[in-house]
Design a protein around this motif. Structure first.
Motif, PDB file in Angstrom:
ATOM      1  N   ARG A   1       0.833  -1.217   0.000  1.00 27.29           N
ATOM      2  CA  ARG A   1       0.000   0.000   0.000  1.00 27.29           C
ATOM      3  C   ARG A   1       0.863   1.261   0.000  1.00 27.29           C
ATOM      4  O   ARG A   1       2.006   1.265   0.465  1.00 27.29           O
TER       5      ARG A   1
ATOM      6  N   GLU B   1      -7.043   6.050  -2.474  1.00 32.82           N
ATOM      7  CA  GLU B   1      -8.463   6.375  -2.347  1.00 32.82           C
ATOM      8  C   GLU B   1      -8.750   7.834  -2.701  1.00 32.82           C
ATOM      9  O   GLU B   1      -8.093   8.748  -2.225  1.00 32.82           O
ATOM     10  N   GLY B   2      -9.737   8.014  -3.554  1.00 35.25           N
ATOM     11  CA  GLY B   2     -10.188   9.342  -3.931  1.00 35.25           C
ATOM     12  C   GLY B   2      -9.496   9.929  -5.138  1.00 35.25           C
ATOM     13  O   GLY B   2      -9.993  10.884  -5.737  1.00 35.25           O
TER      14      GLY B   2
END
Length: 370
Positions: free
Chosen positions: A9, A135-136
């Protein structure tokens, strides 16, 4: 052999850097959007906005001087949503059926899964797991994960073939596909709705005048494209960069909409001085393309709506219809009814091929239902 890998990640510091400029540290994506900065070496100006050189490269990648064979690896990006899964299963069924037929240059197959985790198709379809964008960052436009997925796959996977076919889950192979590329000149399909010359002002934001005419940007998307692996390694990081910059520009986002990432691939290729052989026989798209003769791939992205007289009622739900978007939450049923007499051959063949696949794929109606 199924590959089950997942990249780590993104580190917390990465998000801060992205907030300042969408900087992908791992791939040196330094050139997204820079406003109110002094011009520096390698920068260019478009419409009053100063931008850094948009061309980016993967670390440690060197262009090959020759290729050992013409085989190409079939690669498609996908999510773990049921809607994507059932399309991948049909696509892989037809890949296996035509792969070893005479005239085929098709090599191995990989579903590049950019959901960041394994799913229930890992044992059925050769799969390589990569991370989605943080994310986003895609702003609800999931297709932005496609170029980022290819960057990760090219960097981490072992790919034996010298060429790659970039495909999509809603592709069906009509017949064995030869390598349509020639040496380091890739082959792509010309889309009637990709019009760089008609969007010159926007294209110039990302493709500076000194690079060449806007017509150097091919009217294609990344799929279907057959391309030498080393060329794709060159283009892919720039493709990520241009896609994010286009999405971040309101005018470009509004103008290009759902095909933004397709334009980004064309611009990224042009920035690397790569032009594609345009092959109209590469693909057909029902209901607009009527005949299947001499075509290689059937792309069922559009809904097919007809009345019982066999007349197209596009834009209005027909008395007979097949639309992949009718099956967002789970797979279509087996044995879909054939269209009425008078419907074009391309639509009839689509339904017959879907029906054959669903009749032969185990656990069709249960495995990938959400």
């Amino acid at each position: 052999m199924i590959v089950k890998k997942s990249m780590g990640r993104a580190k917390s510091g990465l998000m801060l850097i992205m907030a300042l400029g969408f900087f992908f540290a791992a791939y040196n994506l330094l050139s997204i959007i820079a406003q109110n900065k002094e011009s520096s070496s390698g920068s260019w100006v478009a419409d009053g906005l100063e931008l850094f050189d948009p061309v980016l490269r993967m670390p440690g990648k060197v262009m090959g001087s020759s290729e050992s064979n013409s085989k190409f690896h079939v690669a498609l990006t996908a999510t773990d949503a049921a809607y994507s899964q059932w399309q991948c299963r049909i696509m892989y069924y037809w890949y296996k059926k035509v792969k070893d037929m005479p005239g085929s240059d098709m090599g191995k197959f990989t579903r590049i899964l950019h959901s960041g985790r394994a799913d229930q198709l890992m044992e059925e379809i050769p799969t390589f797991v990569v991370d989605p964008l943080p994310e986003g960052l895609d702003r609800g436009y999931i297709v932005l994960n496609r170029p980022w997925a290819f960057v990760q796959w090219l960097e981490k996977a072992t790919i034996e073939e010298e060429y790659i076919l970039m495909a999509e889950p809603d592709h069906i192979f009509l017949r064995p596909l030869p390598n349509l590329a020639h040496g380091t000149k890739p082959a792509g399909y010309p889309f009637f709705y990709i019009k760089p010359a008609e969007n010159k002002k926007i294209i110039r934001k990302f493709y500076p005048e000194e690079k060449g005419p806007v017509t150097d940007v091919d009217p294609i998307g990344n799929s279907p494209v057959i391309i030498h692996k080393s060329l794709l390694e060159e283009i892919a990081p720039t493709w990520v960069n241009i896609s994010l910059r286009m999405k971040d520009d309101p005018q470009t986002d509004k103008a290009f909409g759902w095909v933004l990432e397709m334009y980004a691939y064309g611009v990224a290729s042009a920035l690397h001085n790569v032009r594609h052989i345009l092959r109209k026989d590469f693909m057909l798209q029902p209901p607009w393309d009527l005949n299947i003769a001499n075509k290689y791939i059937l792309h069922y992205t559009y809904g097919c709506d007809y009345n019982l007289k066999g007349q197209l009622t596009y834009g209005k739900v027909g008395e007979w219809r097949f639309d992949k978007r009718s099956y967002l939450m789970g797979p279509p049923p087996k044995n879909i009814s054939l269209p009425p007499p008078g419907v074009p051959e391309s639509v009839v063949r689509l339904v017959k091929m879907v029906n054959e696949a669903t009749a032969n794929i185990p656990k069709w109606e249960t495995l990938n239902r959400s």
